[in-house]
Structures are given as C-alpha cells and as structure tokens.
Motif scaffolding. Sequence first.
Motif, mmCIF file in Angstrom:
data_model
loop_
_atom_site.group_PDB
_atom_site.id
_atom_site.type_symbol
_atom_site.label_atom_id
_atom_site.label_comp_id
_atom_site.label_asym_id
_atom_site.label_seq_id
_atom_site.Cartn_x
_atom_site.Cartn_y
_atom_site.Cartn_z
ATOM 1 N N LYS A 1 0.872 -1.174 0.000
ATOM 2 C CA LYS A 1 0.000 0.000 0.000
ATOM 3 C C LYS A 1 0.908 1.222 0.000
ATOM 4 N N THR A 2 0.695 2.107 -0.965
ATOM 5 C CA THR A 2 1.584 3.244 -1.067
ATOM 6 C C THR A 2 0.823 4.504 -1.442
ATOM 7 N N ALA B 1 7.927 1.998 -0.755
ATOM 8 C CA ALA B 1 7.353 0.782 -0.166
ATOM 9 C C ALA B 1 7.487 -0.407 -1.115
ATOM 10 N N LYS C 1 10.843 -1.713 -0.488
ATOM 11 C CA LYS C 1 10.854 -2.464 0.770
ATOM 12 C C LYS C 1 10.297 -3.862 0.560
ATOM 13 N N GLY D 1 3.927 4.473 3.034
ATOM 14 C CA GLY D 1 3.369 3.204 2.587
ATOM 15 C C GLY D 1 3.646 2.075 3.553
ATOM 16 N N GLU D 2 2.994 0.929 3.293
ATOM 17 C CA GLU D 2 3.148 -0.256 4.134
ATOM 18 C C GLU D 2 3.197 -1.486 3.243
ATOM 19 N N ILE D 3 3.764 -2.553 3.781
ATOM 20 C CA ILE D 3 3.728 -3.831 3.082
ATOM 21 C C ILE D 3 3.060 -4.879 3.968
ATOM 22 N N ASN D 4 2.556 -5.926 3.298
ATOM 23 C CA ASN D 4 1.882 -7.036 3.973
ATOM 24 C C ASN D 4 0.719 -6.568 4.838
ATOM 25 N N VAL D 5 -0.126 -5.741 4.235
ATOM 26 C CA VAL D 5 -1.378 -5.297 4.853
ATOM 27 C C VAL D 5 -2.489 -5.499 3.825
#
Length: 205
Positions: free
Chosen positions: A47-48, A55, A58, A133-137
């Motif tokens: 999610k960015t 992200a 990452k 941003g986030e990862i693995n969500v």
Amino acid sequence: MDELVLKFQGIPTTAISDALDGLFNLDPSIKPLKEEYSFAGRALTVKTAVGDNLAVQKAIREAKEGDIIVVDAKGDQYRAMAGDFVVGMAQTMGVAAMVIDGVIRDVVAIKGLNFPVFAKGTTVAASGKAGVGEINVPISCGGQAVNPGDIVVGDADGVVVIPQAIEQEVYEKAVHKIKKDEEREAKISGNREAIIAFIDKNLGQ
C-alpha cells in the motif's frame, strides 16, 4: 513454493474466475506487458501513496522466492511505480511477478527482462521516495480486496485473486470446469447439428 500454488500455475484465469463466479477479478485495465506472461503465487501486498515507490522497494527486500508483489497505487497513471531498474531488482530477488494498480516506465527495457509485469500502462514520470506506505497489509488492487498470502494468478486474460479460506475449493471447481469444457468441445465442435442443438437449448427452444 507450496504445492497448491504449483497446481494453480497450470489453470487458466478464465476457469478460476468461473469457479469464483467472477467475483474476485482485478479490473481488466490491469494487463500483462506481453501476452505470453503468466504466473501464480502468493501475494506480498504493498500500500503506497500516489507516486511514491519506496514501499515497493521495501517489498522487494522482504520478498520470498515466488512471491507476487501486488501494489495498490490507487490507479494513478502519471507517476511510475517501477522502471526497469526496480523490476530487475525484483527479478533478482526471486519475485515471480509484479501486479500494479498503476503504471510503469522503461517499458522496452522491462520487456527485455522477460519478467511478468501486469499494470495499467506506461508513463514517463518517475515516482518519488517519501517513504509513505506499508507492506503485507490488506489492500485494494484493481477494485479487488487482496490480503497478504492470497493466491494470485495472472495470464493474458487478466488477474484473479483467490482468498486463502477457499483456495482448495476453488482449485477443485476450476479443474472440474476445465474438464466440463473439454467434454463439451469434444462433443460439439465441428458438428453442425450438435451446435444448433446446443444454441437452441440455450435459447430455450
């Protein structure tokens, strides 16, 4: 790569979509850069913010062999989520494919990598690196919910997501669908009378 993912590698997205009643398809605007591209794997979600791809980098760093990086870029078509350098890093790290609800750039060079990229198109503008941003969500990609670890399958017809809770059931339904289609084709194709009878049945005649 787990056994079920390997089985899905041989299943067309059309059969999977039918097994899911068409409810888990990504928007058809998300297309492969080459028609011959296909993949199956588990989603590593990103999610960015619009126009920011840090992200994504990452996710590449954290990816496991065979992961599919699925990017919620909000459908933005101005700034690229990846160019050939970023895609090349993903390929080197063992990522199996990238699915982007957005666009890429350096399209000729990316095609030269022969690495499955599915996106809405291409652009010339680079992304920023603010790091939002986030990862693995849980994300939304192409209008479809995608959770980390969901099986994602893509080919020339598009991309479909298989929720983990029903993945075995979907596989069995898809295999059954393929078998029924093959039986129908063997019975009807090339047979004028059988074709007329088939259409009349569908028309209720």
